[in-house]
Design a protein around this motif. Sequence first.
Motif, PDB file in Angstrom:
ATOM      1  N   VAL A 266       0.827  -1.207   0.000  1.00 37.19           N
ATOM      2  CA  VAL A 266       0.000   0.000   0.000  1.00 37.19           C
ATOM      3  C   VAL A 266       0.858   1.251   0.000  1.00 37.19           C
ATOM      4  O   VAL A 266       2.054   1.204   0.287  1.00 37.19           O
ATOM      5  N   GLU A 267       0.235   2.360  -0.319  1.00 30.46           N
ATOM      6  CA  GLU A 267       0.919   3.640  -0.375  1.00 30.46           C
ATOM      7  C   GLU A 267       1.606   3.934   0.964  1.00 30.46           C
ATOM      8  O   GLU A 267       1.128   3.542   2.022  1.00 30.46           O
ATOM      9  N   SER A 268       2.711   4.654   0.903  1.00 29.77           N
ATOM     10  CA  SER A 268       3.509   4.908   2.105  1.00 29.77           C
ATOM     11  C   SER A 268       2.774   5.767   3.126  1.00 29.77           C
ATOM     12  O   SER A 268       3.134   5.753   4.305  1.00 29.77           O
ATOM     13  N   ASP A 269       1.767   6.507   2.711  1.00 29.86           N
ATOM     14  CA  ASP A 269       1.027   7.339   3.666  1.00 29.86           C
ATOM     15  C   ASP A 269      -0.204   6.622   4.236  1.00 29.86           C
ATOM     16  O   ASP A 269      -1.022   7.228   4.908  1.00 29.86           O
ATOM     17  N   VAL A 270      -0.320   5.311   3.988  1.00 24.54           N
ATOM     18  CA  VAL A 270      -1.454   4.526   4.484  1.00 24.54           C
ATOM     19  C   VAL A 270      -0.945   3.537   5.525  1.00 24.54           C
ATOM     20  O   VAL A 270       0.041   2.835   5.300  1.00 24.54           O
ATOM     21  N   THR A 271      -1.626   3.489   6.639  1.00 19.36           N
ATOM     22  CA  THR A 271      -1.321   2.539   7.697  1.00 19.36           C
ATOM     23  C   THR A 271      -2.412   1.477   7.716  1.00 19.36           C
ATOM     24  O   THR A 271      -3.601   1.805   7.726  1.00 19.36           O
ATOM     25  N   VAL A 272      -2.013   0.208   7.724  1.00 21.45           N
ATOM     26  CA  VAL A 272      -2.962  -0.906   7.820  1.00 21.45           C
ATOM     27  C   VAL A 272      -2.736  -1.577   9.166  1.00 21.45           C
ATOM     28  O   VAL A 272      -1.608  -1.906   9.524  1.00 21.45           O
ATOM     29  N   SER A 273      -3.834  -1.763   9.899  1.00 20.24           N
ATOM     30  CA  SER A 273      -3.741  -2.394  11.219  1.00 20.24           C
ATOM     31  C   SER A 273      -4.912  -3.351  11.422  1.00 20.24           C
ATOM     32  O   SER A 273      -5.902  -3.306  10.698  1.00 20.24           O
ATOM     33  N   CYS A 274      -4.762  -4.212  12.426  1.00 21.74           N
ATOM     34  CA  CYS A 274      -5.784  -5.205  12.737  1.00 21.74           C
ATOM     35  C   CYS A 274      -5.948  -5.312  14.244  1.00 21.74           C
ATOM     36  O   CYS A 274      -4.955  -5.312  14.972  1.00 21.74           O
ATOM     37  N   GLU A 275      -7.193  -5.417  14.680  1.00 18.51           N
ATOM     38  CA  GLU A 275      -7.503  -5.643  16.090  1.00 18.51           C
ATOM     39  C   GLU A 275      -8.351  -6.904  16.183  1.00 18.51           C
ATOM     40  O   GLU A 275      -9.350  -7.043  15.474  1.00 18.51           O
ATOM     41  N   GLN A 276      -7.959  -7.825  17.050  1.00 19.86           N
ATOM     42  CA  GLN A 276      -8.724  -9.056  17.283  1.00 19.86           C
ATOM     43  C   GLN A 276      -9.901  -8.745  18.184  1.00 19.86           C
ATOM     44  O   GLN A 276      -9.787  -7.921  19.086  1.00 19.86           O
ATOM     45  N   ALA A 277     -11.017  -9.444  17.946  1.00 19.81           N
ATOM     46  CA  ALA A 277     -12.203  -9.277  18.780  1.00 19.81           C
ATOM     47  C   ALA A 277     -13.016 -10.562  18.734  1.00 19.81           C
ATOM     48  O   ALA A 277     -13.708 -10.829  17.746  1.00 19.81           O
ATOM     49  N   GLY A 278     -12.883 -11.394  19.754  1.00 18.76           N
ATOM     50  CA  GLY A 278     -13.641 -12.644  19.801  1.00 18.76           C
ATOM     51  C   GLY A 278     -13.290 -13.548  18.644  1.00 18.76           C
ATOM     52  O   GLY A 278     -12.123 -13.846  18.414  1.00 18.76           O
TER      53      GLY A 278
ATOM     54  N   ALA B 235      -7.495   0.551   7.114  1.00 15.26           N
ATOM     55  CA  ALA B 235      -6.519   1.189   6.224  1.00 15.26           C
ATOM     56  C   ALA B 235      -6.774   2.682   6.349  1.00 15.26           C
ATOM     57  O   ALA B 235      -7.844   3.170   5.960  1.00 15.26           O
ATOM     58  N   GLU B 236      -5.822   3.383   6.949  1.00 17.73           N
ATOM     59  CA  GLU B 236      -6.016   4.796   7.243  1.00 17.73           C
ATOM     60  C   GLU B 236      -4.924   5.633   6.584  1.00 17.73           C
ATOM     61  O   GLU B 236      -3.737   5.359   6.760  1.00 17.73           O
ATOM     62  N   SER B 237      -5.355   6.655   5.863  1.00 13.70           N
ATOM     63  CA  SER B 237      -4.424   7.546   5.194  1.00 13.70           C
ATOM     64  C   SER B 237      -4.068   8.714   6.100  1.00 13.70           C
ATOM     65  O   SER B 237      -4.936   9.287   6.759  1.00 13.70           O
ATOM     66  N   LEU B 238      -2.797   9.054   6.116  1.00  8.98           N
ATOM     67  CA  LEU B 238      -2.350  10.205   6.889  1.00  8.98           C
ATOM     68  C   LEU B 238      -2.797  11.510   6.254  1.00  8.98           C
ATOM     69  O   LEU B 238      -2.841  12.537   6.901  1.00  8.98           O
ATOM     70  N   HIS B 239      -3.134  11.465   4.963  1.00  9.94           N
ATOM     71  CA  HIS B 239      -3.487  12.673   4.215  1.00  9.94           C
ATOM     72  C   HIS B 239      -4.946  12.681   3.799  1.00  9.94           C
ATOM     73  O   HIS B 239      -5.295  13.290   2.805  1.00  9.94           O
ATOM     74  N   ALA B 240      -5.805  12.042   4.564  1.00 12.10           N
ATOM     75  CA  ALA B 240      -7.216  11.931   4.188  1.00 12.10           C
ATOM     76  C   ALA B 240      -7.888  13.291   4.103  1.00 12.10           C
ATOM     77  O   ALA B 240      -8.712  13.521   3.223  1.00 12.10           O
ATOM     78  N   SER B 241      -7.539  14.204   4.981  1.00 12.96           N
ATOM     79  CA  SER B 241      -8.193  15.511   4.957  1.00 12.96           C
ATOM     80  C   SER B 241      -7.858  16.271   3.679  1.00 12.96           C
ATOM     81  O   SER B 241      -8.637  17.080   3.213  1.00 12.96           O
ATOM     82  N   GLU B 242      -6.709  15.999   3.076  1.00 16.21           N
ATOM     83  CA  GLU B 242      -6.317  16.637   1.822  1.00 16.21           C
ATOM     84  C   GLU B 242      -6.978  15.978   0.619  1.00 16.21           C
ATOM     85  O   GLU B 242      -7.270  16.623  -0.364  1.00 16.21           O
ATOM     86  N   ASN B 243      -7.213  14.652   0.705  1.00 21.53           N
ATOM     87  CA  ASN B 243      -7.655  13.882  -0.455  1.00 21.53           C
ATOM     88  C   ASN B 243      -9.082  13.362  -0.352  1.00 21.53           C
ATOM     89  O   ASN B 243      -9.487  12.550  -1.159  1.00 21.53           O
ATOM     90  N   GLY B 244      -9.850  13.726   0.627  1.00 24.60           N
ATOM     91  CA  GLY B 244     -11.167  13.127   0.786  1.00 24.60           C
ATOM     92  C   GLY B 244     -11.019  11.775   1.439  1.00 24.60           C
ATOM     93  O   GLY B 244     -10.168  11.580   2.285  1.00 24.60           O
ATOM     94  N   ALA B 245     -11.833  10.838   1.048  1.00 24.18           N
ATOM     95  CA  ALA B 245     -11.824   9.501   1.667  1.00 24.18           C
ATOM     96  C   ALA B 245     -10.791   8.613   1.003  1.00 24.18           C
ATOM     97  O   ALA B 245     -11.115   7.705   0.270  1.00 24.18           O
TER      98      ALA B 245
END
Length: 178
Positions: A138-150, A157-167
């Motif tokens: 993925v793009e270098s400004d995107v962080t991918v993470s996972c949380e376990q739940a049951g 997948a969260e972009s550091l520049h979302a406010s500049e680029n929309g969603a």
Amino acid sequence: MTSDPAPLDPAVKVDLWRQRFFEAQAAAEEFILGMHGDEGVSAWIQANSRITADLLQSQRPAGESAAVHFMTRLQRQLLLYDSAVTSEPQPDGTVLRNAECGILRYRKQAAGAGVKLTFTSPCPYCQELNTAIAARYVESDVTVSCEQAGDGCTWRAESLHASENGAAGSPDRGGTAD
């Protein structure tokens, strides 16, 4: 004289492919862990993530961000095992909610049927592998993470520049171009 077997029902084919993939995966896990221990599994995850990231790069549709492509692939992978997964666009990316993991359910059923499992849970392996794929792809400004739940998990997948680029990274909004 023998006759040709009757064609398999599509649902039976799906179940058979799941079973064959599961058997191959379990055999590889057992071999690598037995021959090389935890270090071998870590090396296998790194090799698998490199190969998969390269493959994703060659398969990515024109105009689709790598983050969107990765999250769509992950959702489809989970759906192959009838997971209860939904995709939710967010202002900064995408959230995949896997309320009930079909992979985990499938492994529990296999264990109940007497299949020897190498890992007590597939979750740490799945999380480490898919996070490593994302880190390479993925793009270098995107962080991918996972949380376990049951019996499920939540992938983000969260972009550091979302406010500049929309969603950015949202499959429903088309993401951003590379």
